[in-house]
Motif scaffolding. Sequence first.
Motif, PDB file in Angstrom:
ATOM      1  N   SER A 125       0.742  -1.254   0.000  1.00  0.00           N
ATOM      2  CA  SER A 125       0.000   0.000   0.000  1.00  0.00           C
ATOM      3  C   SER A 125       0.766   1.295   0.000  1.00  0.00           C
ATOM      4  O   SER A 125       0.203   2.322   0.339  1.00  0.00           O
ATOM      5  N   SER A 126       2.042   1.269  -0.334  1.00  0.00           N
ATOM      6  CA  SER A 126       2.642   2.583  -0.501  1.00  0.00           C
ATOM      7  C   SER A 126       3.662   2.575  -1.619  1.00  0.00           C
ATOM      8  O   SER A 126       4.028   1.533  -2.140  1.00  0.00           O
ATOM      9  N   PHE A 127       4.083   3.754  -1.931  1.00  0.00           N
ATOM     10  CA  PHE A 127       4.994   3.914  -3.050  1.00  0.00           C
ATOM     11  C   PHE A 127       6.369   3.343  -2.722  1.00  0.00           C
ATOM     12  O   PHE A 127       6.925   3.593  -1.663  1.00  0.00           O
ATOM     13  N   THR A 148      -0.094  -2.191  -4.479  1.00  0.00           N
ATOM     14  CA  THR A 148       0.768  -1.149  -5.023  1.00  0.00           C
ATOM     15  C   THR A 148       1.620  -1.813  -6.099  1.00  0.00           C
ATOM     16  O   THR A 148       1.598  -3.031  -6.232  1.00  0.00           O
ATOM     17  N   LYS A 159      -2.460  -6.772  -7.190  1.00  0.00           N
ATOM     18  CA  LYS A 159      -3.378  -5.652  -7.017  1.00  0.00           C
ATOM     19  C   LYS A 159      -4.495  -5.747  -8.043  1.00  0.00           C
ATOM     20  O   LYS A 159      -4.481  -6.593  -8.932  1.00  0.00           O
ATOM     21  N   VAL A 192       0.259   5.380  -8.562  1.00  0.00           N
ATOM     22  CA  VAL A 192      -0.291   4.058  -8.279  1.00  0.00           C
ATOM     23  C   VAL A 192      -1.807   4.050  -8.159  1.00  0.00           C
ATOM     24  O   VAL A 192      -2.493   3.294  -8.836  1.00  0.00           O
TER      25      VAL A 192
END
Lengths: 338, 338
Positions: A125-127, A148, A159, A192
């Motif tokens: 869930s993050s860059f 992500t 995803k 994203v």
Amino acid sequence: MKPTIKDVARHANVSIATVSRILNQTSVGYSKKTEKLVMQAIEELGYRPNAVARGLINNKTQTIGVLFPDVSGMLTSELLYGVEEVTHRLGHSVIFCNTSSSGEKTLDYLQLLSEKRVEGIIFGSSFLTDAYYEAIAAMNVPAVLVSTKSQKHQLPYVKVDDKDAAYAATAHLIKKGHRRIAMLSGNPADIVAGKPRIDGFKEALLDFGLARIDEEPLVFAGNGFSYEDGRDLFTRLIKAESDVTAVFAASDEMAIGAMSTAYQMNIRVPDELSIIGYDNLKISEMAIPPLTTVEQPLRAMGRKAAELLFEGMETGATGKSIIMPHRIIERQSVKQLV
Amino acid sequence: MKPTIKDVARHANVSIATVSRILNQTSVGYSKKTEKLVMQAIEELGYRPNAVARGLINNKTQTIGVLFPDVSGMLTSELLYGVEEVTHRLGHSVIFCNTSSSGEKTLDYLQLLSEKRVEGIIFGSSFLTDAYYEAIAAMNVPAVLVSTKSQKHQLPYVKVDDKDAAYAATAHLIKKGHRRIAMLSGNPADIVAGKPRIDGFKEALLDFGLARIDEEPLVFAGNGFSYEDGRDLFTRLIKAESDVTAVFAASDEMAIGAMSTAYQMNIRVPDELSIIGYDNLKISEMAIPPLTTVEQPLRAMGRKAAELLFEGMETGATGKSIIMPHRIIERQSVKQLV
DNA sequence: TTGAAAGCGATACCAT
DNA sequence: ATGGTATCGCTTTCAA
């Protein structure tokens, strides 16, 4: 102190080698009789093998590291649920890392996980910054991204296709008869989850012939996907546009924020305005009215990510990525226009 | 393979003992010059000390085990957030265990944690059975309960006083002018979160002279604290009673379930009926109308539990328990009666 | 200041 | 079938 294999051996009058064989069920190498003897000693002493020692000699810790930006988020916690499920089923444990979206903390954790010799990494869930990637690559263990992805760095991910899902949400609105549709989006610079959803929205408008040549599509963009963002964006939307009949919110939380604000403005959902969300979090069915939304199968995504990781841990090969299916969940926040 | 201390030693032309000293910053035992040499070797090789080996010799793993029944619950995930926060700050990591409320899985995990030699246990949000307690006691490491407690077994806990909190919620309703109040409760057989809240409710009624001699207080009890439970219980309530002006739901989720059902029944909250919840989860402020509730400081509870645990790990003493403060959060689901 | 070596608790190879 | 022992990567005396 806790009893060791030595204590057990002494207690049962056998060598530690024998105890080890029995412990590891190496089928052959001992008689039924000594087995019973040893098991009894183990029982009496309350002996538990030391996984740390095992880890040292086997060079296997049966542990993976899982990094998420914020457990308290409902999306994240569902993913974690799925990850834990298969990890435990496969006899491994998870070291849980809440990065608080802090680069420093993330790097710190990556370092820690490296020292603890985890056998794999799930990053969610993050860059994925370059620094994160370097750190992960340096650990030399498989890693998989969940919810992500990275264009730049080659790591398998699982995803939903954000653009497709956003397209589907928009198309749903259109099929219900809506023509004047606005979007509440995250940050367009977010490669994203921001831009792709906006793109999906625009493309649907285009495909269904709803994009006016003389104006930009109605997207109100904020910085995140929170309830507050939803409120703010919706307020801006209402101030700017009066003839919108439906809105696509880029997250369920935003949708709820919009609904809440609409309620306070005396705009009735779905009678005067339809709203569709994105995620299908638990709150979406609790909303009043229950929120129509596009589902991301979060737990399944967590599970799949773990499965992919374990596959990589066994084969050594860095696996393929997986696009999970999204799906429209029809509830009561979207009205069929005549 | 990853470089070991030996590689570093060789690379720097010193003994592994010296490398170790430098690694552990044992101030004395080496010259500035060799330090630089060694640090450089470490850098060049990308060396990271092996925490597993360290754990073996030091008999310290710098990790704790955290067990919760369901991460995907918003309550649990907040607790976990708090726990992780201080655990990481103190240089430890958490092995996260989702027990799915399964006795078997819990025991399984306890075993695993024992083998992995965690230095402490945090057990959250569920009933501590004898078997769990035995398993924990056998591990011989400190443990603390969070958001639960055990009458039978002597383990420190951190939680709010459920009875007091329920009393406060009820009293709030009474102070707002309500006289005919019902409660939606969990299982009365649940000694931790069920009965105490019911008791608090009843006691408030009594204290304010609202308990009628000729009838039992209006408590509608279910099995859990879920949204569904809230819906069911509320439906039963409405069928049975018509003159209630306020309801105390034993959890926010139940309260939301009740509000949702009320909405469908065309009962207006708070105009026709007031509702107060319990927990102060994020969803409570997202509700329509925003839910008045009694707050449990969940993150702080998680933090406190971890702090307590680390205290125990240092001193060896089994600490005291902590009652966290609850607090009424006034929002818009309770109406002031004239 | 530095190094040699014992040991932490297991596993696994080599003998017997 | 069983035991002795080297080994995993590190920390920590004990000597030098």
